[in-house]
Design an enzyme around this catalytic site. Structure first.
Site, PDB file in Angstrom:
ATOM      1  CD  GLU A 195      -2.869  -0.769   2.385  1.00  0.00           C
ATOM      2  OE1 GLU A 195      -4.050  -1.003   2.310  1.00  0.00           O
ATOM      3  OE2 GLU A 195      -2.507  -0.265   3.544  1.00  0.00           O
ATOM      4  CB  CYS A 196       0.939   4.314   0.033  1.00  0.00           C
ATOM      5  SG  CYS A 196       1.238   6.053  -0.246  1.00  0.00           S
TER       6      CYS A 196
END
Length: 439
Positions: free
Chosen positions: A330-331
């Site tokens: 994530e990210c």
């Protein structure tokens, strides 16, 4: 045991920067030191503040988000307060600030949570440069939405006793209660970086800082009056709905580079029987060899890119895992799975190379907002077609993203976005942080 109403307060402000985090942390510690069991919450998609809340209260803090979370999830999260004496929830931005179009249960404003849970609002007002005029702000907030009750205000950054007297005159004229008045104290501010506060784990003196906040609040705020104001109308906790974990044994990256995980997800996954197996890429640790899934959350890989590039044991183990089992980022975790990351100085660092993504912090551009994603391909145990709700906040720029799109991603207004995430084989990544599975 029969659920009981838990008295609570929402600590909010007209805008960001008014000092509500200092007030929140001080109140959490002050009430805890007084012998109360205090349950903290954070309104909105914030993955940094809950760690500060935990440090101040000794209890895990959970996010409450009216745009991303269905009603059952919101009401179930109130169950975390079932054994508490008092709830304190910290708002985000201004009390009524949210997106233009409602999501699951509201538009993401802190006011949504205050109204749903029945928690009166205590407004933290920065009265720098004004005196009686602050009462006009308080009056507007008190009348804006009848469903939201303003219990009173805490005046912040007060310059002098005269300044305080003038501000109190204005509040008294319109019947707004003043719970306390905080003199200017520049030494009580927490340091920040580009995504918000410097993380709780990076403060070696955090406990001393929080203790100082508690002493400051105890000296200048009527704590007994605040507690009494929280006595009416709180929601009775209900059992939380089950969360389906993305795997049963999850190797979770957790260190200074990868720390942005929402507590309600980890708590829900564990409640569903999943085992969380932390490891540190920065320490060149390999994920647990028996894990079903490796999950790299967001964080600050750009600040540690050189160390990640040199973490050969971590990289080799990640490749070995991806040959037979899923990996998701994530990210910041997504960036770490790519080919390269260019830091703010323009230096390119080799990343894991499981995806073709190349990102740059030399070309800074803010990406911020709610995201809804319909998966084109599986994300670990979540099948294609699943709809996710989440939030994106980063400053990186995509230079290359050659892999297949993971999802159709839209913002809070339904506009389709180019940042689709991507996948290659069993490896996937998104720029948004998962908050809830909604379909």
């Amino acid at each position: 045991m029969t659920p009981r109403p838990i008295p609570g307060l929402m600590i909010a402000a007209p805008a960001s920067g008014a000092g509500k985090t200092t007030v929140m942390l001080g109140l959490l510690r002050a009430f805890t030191d007084a012998g109360l069991t205090v349950q903290p919450f954070k309104s909105g998609p914030d993955y940094i503040d809950p760690a500060f809340h935990r440090a101040a209260s000794g209890r895990p803090s959970f996010n409450l988000d009216s745009w991303a979370m269905p009603a059952a999830m919101l009401d179930g999260l109130a169950d975390r307060a079932g054994d508490a004496d008092l709830v304190l929830a910290e708002g985000s931005m201004g009390l009524f600030d949210g997106v233009a179009r409602p999501g699951a249960t509201g538009n993401g404003a802190s006011a949504d949570i205050a109204a749903r849970m029945g928690w009166p609002v205590v407004l933290v007002l920065d009265i720098s440069g004004q005196a009686q005029s602050a009462a006009a702000t308080a009056a507007g907030f008190a009348r804006f939405d009848p469903a939201v009750r303003i219990a009173g205000v805490i005046l912040n950054r007060v310059a002098s006793p005269r300044h305080e007297r003038l501000a109190r005159v204005g509040m008294e004229a319109i019947g707004i209660r003043v719970f306390g008045s905080l003199p200017r104290r520049a030494d009580l501010q927490l340091p920040e970086r580009h995504l918000g506060l410097v993380q709780a784990g990076e403060h070696p003196d955090l406990d001393a800082r929080v203790a100082a906040y508690a002493a400051f609040l105890t000296e200048h705020v009527d704590l007994a009056a605040l507690r009494a104001a929280a006595d009416a109308g709180a929601l009775s906790p209900v059992p939380p709905p089950p969360l389906v974990p993305p795997a049963q044994r999850i190797a979770l990256a957790r260190d200074a580079a990868f720390s942005f995980t929402y507590p309600h997800l980890l708590d829900g996954w564990r409640a569903a029987g999943a085992e969380i197996l932390p490891f540190s890429p920065l320490a060149d640790e390999a994920p647990d060899a028996t894990a079903d899934l490796v999950w790299l959350p967001g964080g600050y890989p750009e600040l540690h890119a050189g160390r990640l590039a040199a973490a050969e044991r971590f990289r080799a183990a990640l490749h070995a895992h991806a040959a037979t089992r899923p990996v998701h980022g994530e990210c910041g975790g997504y960036m770490a799975l790519g080919e390269g990351l260019i830091d703010a100085a323009g230096v390119r660092h080799r990343m894991a190379g499981l995806l073709g993504l190349v990102t740059s912090y030399e070309r800074r551009r803010m990406h911020l907002g709610y995201r809804r994603a319909a998966l084109h391909a599986p994300l670990a145990a979540l099948p294609a077609g699943t709809t996710l709700a989440g939030h994106e906040f980063h400053y990186s720029t995509i230079l290359d993203q050659p892999d297949a799109a993971l999802a159709r991603v839209t913002d809070a207004e339904g506009t389709e976005l180019a940042d689709t995430g991507s996948y290659r084989g069993r490896v996937s990544g998104t720029f948004f942080h998962l908050i809830a599975v909604v379909g």
